[in-house]
Design a protein around this motif. Structure first.
Motif, PDB file in Angstrom:
ATOM      1  N   ASP A   9      44.602  34.425  35.942  1.00  0.00           N
ATOM      2  CA  ASP A   9      45.410  34.766  34.763  1.00  0.00           C
ATOM      3  C   ASP A   9      46.850  34.971  35.220  1.00  0.00           C
ATOM      4  N   PRO A  10      47.766  34.054  34.876  1.00  0.00           N
ATOM      5  CA  PRO A  10      49.146  34.180  35.377  1.00  0.00           C
ATOM      6  C   PRO A  10      49.831  35.453  34.920  1.00  0.00           C
ATOM      7  N   ILE A  11      49.483  35.989  33.761  1.00  0.00           N
ATOM      8  CA  ILE A  11      50.118  37.229  33.289  1.00  0.00           C
ATOM      9  C   ILE A  11      49.705  38.398  34.172  1.00  0.00           C
ATOM     10  N   SER A  12      48.392  38.515  34.416  1.00  0.00           N
ATOM     11  CA  SER A  12      47.909  39.595  35.302  1.00  0.00           C
ATOM     12  C   SER A  12      48.487  39.444  36.702  1.00  0.00           C
ATOM     13  N   LEU A  13      48.552  38.198  37.172  1.00  0.00           N
ATOM     14  CA  LEU A  13      49.079  37.942  38.511  1.00  0.00           C
ATOM     15  C   LEU A  13      50.526  38.400  38.615  1.00  0.00           C
ATOM     16  N   ARG A  14      51.337  38.042  37.594  1.00  0.00           N
ATOM     17  CA  ARG A  14      52.757  38.406  37.616  1.00  0.00           C
ATOM     18  C   ARG A  14      52.940  39.903  37.451  1.00  0.00           C
ATOM     19  N   LEU A  15      52.088  40.547  36.632  1.00  0.00           N
ATOM     20  CA  LEU A  15      52.188  41.987  36.414  1.00  0.00           C
ATOM     21  C   LEU A  15      51.966  42.759  37.707  1.00  0.00           C
ATOM     22  N   ASP A  33      43.368  31.165  42.519  1.00  0.00           N
ATOM     23  CA  ASP A  33      41.900  31.218  42.510  1.00  0.00           C
ATOM     24  C   ASP A  33      41.410  31.543  43.923  1.00  0.00           C
ATOM     25  N   GLY A  34      40.098  31.722  44.038  1.00  0.00           N
ATOM     26  CA  GLY A  34      39.531  32.120  45.317  1.00  0.00           C
ATOM     27  C   GLY A  34      39.691  31.087  46.405  1.00  0.00           C
ATOM     28  N   ARG A  35      39.617  29.806  46.048  1.00  0.00           N
ATOM     29  CA  ARG A  35      39.740  28.766  47.064  1.00  0.00           C
ATOM     30  C   ARG A  35      41.147  28.740  47.661  1.00  0.00           C
ATOM     31  N   PHE A  46      46.415  39.338  55.923  1.00  0.00           N
ATOM     32  CA  PHE A  46      46.781  40.192  54.786  1.00  0.00           C
ATOM     33  C   PHE A  46      45.943  41.468  54.863  1.00  0.00           C
ATOM     34  N   PRO A  47      46.556  42.589  55.253  1.00  0.00           N
ATOM     35  CA  PRO A  47      45.802  43.839  55.359  1.00  0.00           C
ATOM     36  C   PRO A  47      45.223  44.304  54.023  1.00  0.00           C
ATOM     37  N   LEU A  48      45.853  43.882  52.885  1.00  0.00           N
ATOM     38  CA  LEU A  48      45.413  44.328  51.570  1.00  0.00           C
ATOM     39  C   LEU A  48      45.195  43.112  50.679  1.00  0.00           C
ATOM     40  N   LEU A  49      44.002  43.043  50.072  1.00  0.00           N
ATOM     41  CA  LEU A  49      43.647  41.933  49.196  1.00  0.00           C
ATOM     42  C   LEU A  49      43.223  42.494  47.843  1.00  0.00           C
ATOM     43  N   ILE A  50      43.894  42.028  46.773  1.00  0.00           N
ATOM     44  CA  ILE A  50      43.532  42.402  45.398  1.00  0.00           C
ATOM     45  C   ILE A  50      43.090  41.121  44.702  1.00  0.00           C
ATOM     46  N   THR A  51      41.826  41.061  44.318  1.00  0.00           N
ATOM     47  CA  THR A  51      41.311  39.824  43.753  1.00  0.00           C
ATOM     48  C   THR A  51      40.543  40.060  42.457  1.00  0.00           C
ATOM     49  N   ASP A  52      40.692  39.119  41.546  1.00  0.00           N
ATOM     50  CA  ASP A  52      39.905  39.133  40.316  1.00  0.00           C
ATOM     51  C   ASP A  52      38.466  38.742  40.654  1.00  0.00           C
ATOM     52  N   TRP A  53      37.529  39.123  39.793  1.00  0.00           N
ATOM     53  CA  TRP A  53      36.121  38.797  40.002  1.00  0.00           C
ATOM     54  C   TRP A  53      35.825  37.384  39.496  1.00  0.00           C
ATOM     55  N   LEU A  54      36.084  37.143  38.199  1.00  0.00           N
ATOM     56  CA  LEU A  54      35.718  35.871  37.566  1.00  0.00           C
ATOM     57  C   LEU A  54      36.871  34.893  37.677  1.00  0.00           C
ATOM     58  N   MET A  55      36.660  33.847  38.521  1.00  0.00           N
ATOM     59  CA  MET A  55      37.686  32.819  38.724  1.00  0.00           C
ATOM     60  C   MET A  55      36.993  31.488  38.950  1.00  0.00           C
ATOM     61  N   PRO A  56      37.673  30.385  38.633  1.00  0.00           N
ATOM     62  CA  PRO A  56      37.108  29.062  38.924  1.00  0.00           C
ATOM     63  C   PRO A  56      37.151  28.771  40.424  1.00  0.00           C
ATOM     64  N   GLU A  57      36.479  27.679  40.807  1.00  0.00           N
ATOM     65  CA  GLU A  57      36.446  27.205  42.187  1.00  0.00           C
ATOM     66  C   GLU A  57      35.672  28.158  43.116  1.00  0.00           C
ATOM     67  N   LEU A  58      36.206  29.364  43.303  1.00  0.00           N
ATOM     68  CA  LEU A  58      35.554  30.369  44.167  1.00  0.00           C
ATOM     69  C   LEU A  58      35.798  31.727  43.545  1.00  0.00           C
ATOM     70  N   ASN A  59      34.727  32.412  43.120  1.00  0.00           N
ATOM     71  CA  ASN A  59      34.937  33.690  42.452  1.00  0.00           C
ATOM     72  C   ASN A  59      35.245  34.805  43.437  1.00  0.00           C
ATOM     73  N   GLY A  60      35.602  35.961  42.897  1.00  0.00           N
ATOM     74  CA  GLY A  60      36.049  37.065  43.735  1.00  0.00           C
ATOM     75  C   GLY A  60      34.988  37.590  44.675  1.00  0.00           C
ATOM     76  N   VAL A  61      33.737  37.694  44.218  1.00  0.00           N
ATOM     77  CA  VAL A  61      32.661  38.225  45.068  1.00  0.00           C
ATOM     78  C   VAL A  61      32.399  37.288  46.240  1.00  0.00           C
ATOM     79  N   ASP A  62      32.381  35.976  45.978  1.00  0.00           N
ATOM     80  CA  ASP A  62      32.166  35.023  47.073  1.00  0.00           C
ATOM     81  C   ASP A  62      33.339  35.036  48.056  1.00  0.00           C
TER      82      ASP A  62
END
Length: 395
Positions: A9-15, A33-35, A46-62
């Motif tokens: 989500d580009p809005i969440s990403l930019r926020l 996306d995850g990929r 990257f010592p700190l990673l903030i990732t969304d869960w539901l994403m195309p290609e590769l989701n956050g949990v994977d």
């Protein structure tokens, strides 16, 4: 601190990016996306990673699973964004390797709190990693020093096989640590007499080893200091009297001194023409004398260890060896060895092993004894230093 933010989500990403940069102290990289995030993680840390869960290609949990499975030098703190609220979903995220969760839609105060918490964890992990690196370096230096000290200590031991007259001398030596409190030696003091001794410093580790090395230098033939630091005739006369040597050491070393150490000593002088052996046993286990027949004699020590009593008159004993005789002088590391059932190997088993090996060479006899004690201690190892000095009188 470098932060990788992943969201389709580009809005969440930019926020998230804008607020992290506004708060200061963060260098933000984004992925859609995850990929794409995984490709970035291959080449950068990257010592700190903030990732969304539901994403195309590769989701956050994977993505989290891949990060945790990778062999990374630095720990990555992972915050998983999710609109999921079911407990099973949260458990899945934690089991995948997420450190924390951030609810969607994003609350900026919550974002700031969770990022700050992650930053503290990362910094603590770095401090711990640095301390461990320094500790490992110090351990490596210490290990190298101990190995060098061990080589020096063993260099003070005599050659593995010695012949004087018709008598053959051999020994076995097995420290329970890098450094040992046991030592032994064999050396001539004139054309007719040979000194042989074995000693065992009370305790283990560096203090015992330091005293052991000191004693070996004091007793060394031709030493510039110590018992032989006198005129040639006087030195030979002194070294030829076991009770005088024990008394001299007893005056120099005492359990009442600052070192609070004492040691056992078996010190003897063998007169080669007559095979007369004069000795003093100060707390050291009594040696076994295996006569040329089946007879076995034990020479019991008559005196306490060196350093126990400030003033003590040590007692000399004299026996006469015969052709075919063997004598074994050993430290208490042999009989005092424990097996897994906390049972001692015992003096009887030491003697039994030596008797069964009577027809073998001295070296085979000594090795068999060491091997049997080592096997007795399995799956552990002998708990004390083991040393054994043996002599064989030729026919």
């Amino acid at each position: 601190m470098r932060v990788l933010v992943v969201d389709d989500d580009p809005i969440s990403l930019r926020l998230i990016q804008a607020n992290l940069e506004k708060w200061g102290g963060y260098e933000v990289t984004t992925a859609r996306d995850g990929r794409e995030a995984w490709e970035l993680l291959q080449g950068e840390a990257f010592p700190l990673l903030i990732t969304d869960w539901l994403m195309p290609e590769l989701n956050g949990v994977d993505l989290v699973r891949r990060v945790r499975a990778a062999d990374r030098a630095e720990y990555t703190y992972i915050i998983l964004q999710t609109a999921k609220s079911e407990m099973t979903d949260l458990v899945e995220g934690m089991e995948a390797g997420a450190d924390d969760f951030l609810s969607k839609p994003i609350d900026l105060n919550e974002l700031r709190v969770r990022v700050r918490a992650g930053e503290r964890i990362v910094r603590l992990e770095r401090e711990l990693s640095n301390k461990n690196a320094r500790l490992n370096a110090a351990n490596q230096r210490m290990r190298a020093d101990l190995e060098a000290a061990s080589r020096l200590q063993q260099s003070l031991l005599p050659p593995p096989v010695l012949h004087y007259g018709n008598v053959r001398f051999e020994w076995a030596y097995r420290p329970c640590e890098e450094l040992a409190g046991d030592t032994l030696n064999v050396f001539p003091i004139d054309d007719e007499r040979v000194v042989l001794y074995a000693l065992d410093v009370c305790g283990h580790g560096i203090p015992a080893a330091l005293l052991s090395v000191t004693l070996s230098r004091i007793l060394a033939p031709g030493a510039d200091t110590g018992l032989a630091a006198r005129g040639s005739f006087e030195a030979v006369t002194h070294l030829a009297r076991p009770e005088a040597v024990a008394a001299d050491l007893n005056r120099q070393f005492s359990i009442h001194s600052a070192q609070r150490q004492f040691f056992t000593l078996w010190y003897a002088v063998l007169h080669l023409p007559t095979l007369e052996l004069t000795m003093t046993g100060a707390g050291h286990p009594g040696p076994f004398l295996l006569r040329s027949g089946d007879e076995v004699e034990t020479v019991a020590p008559l005196d306490p260890p060196v350093g126990i009593h400030r003033e003590y008159e040590f007692t000399p004993q004299t026996i006469r060896l015969r052709p075919g005789d063997r004598m074994f002088i050993y430290s208490d590391g042999l009989p005092d060895a424990f097996n897994a059932d906390h049972e001692q190997f015992g003096v009887a088993r030491v003697l039994e092993t030596l008797q069964k090996s009577r027809g073998r060479s001295l070296s085979e006899c000594l090795q068999t004894t060491i091997d049997r004690v080592t096997d007795w201690c399995r799956p552990g190892i002998p708990q004390d230093d083991i040393s054994c000095l043996a002599l064989d009188v030729g026919q």
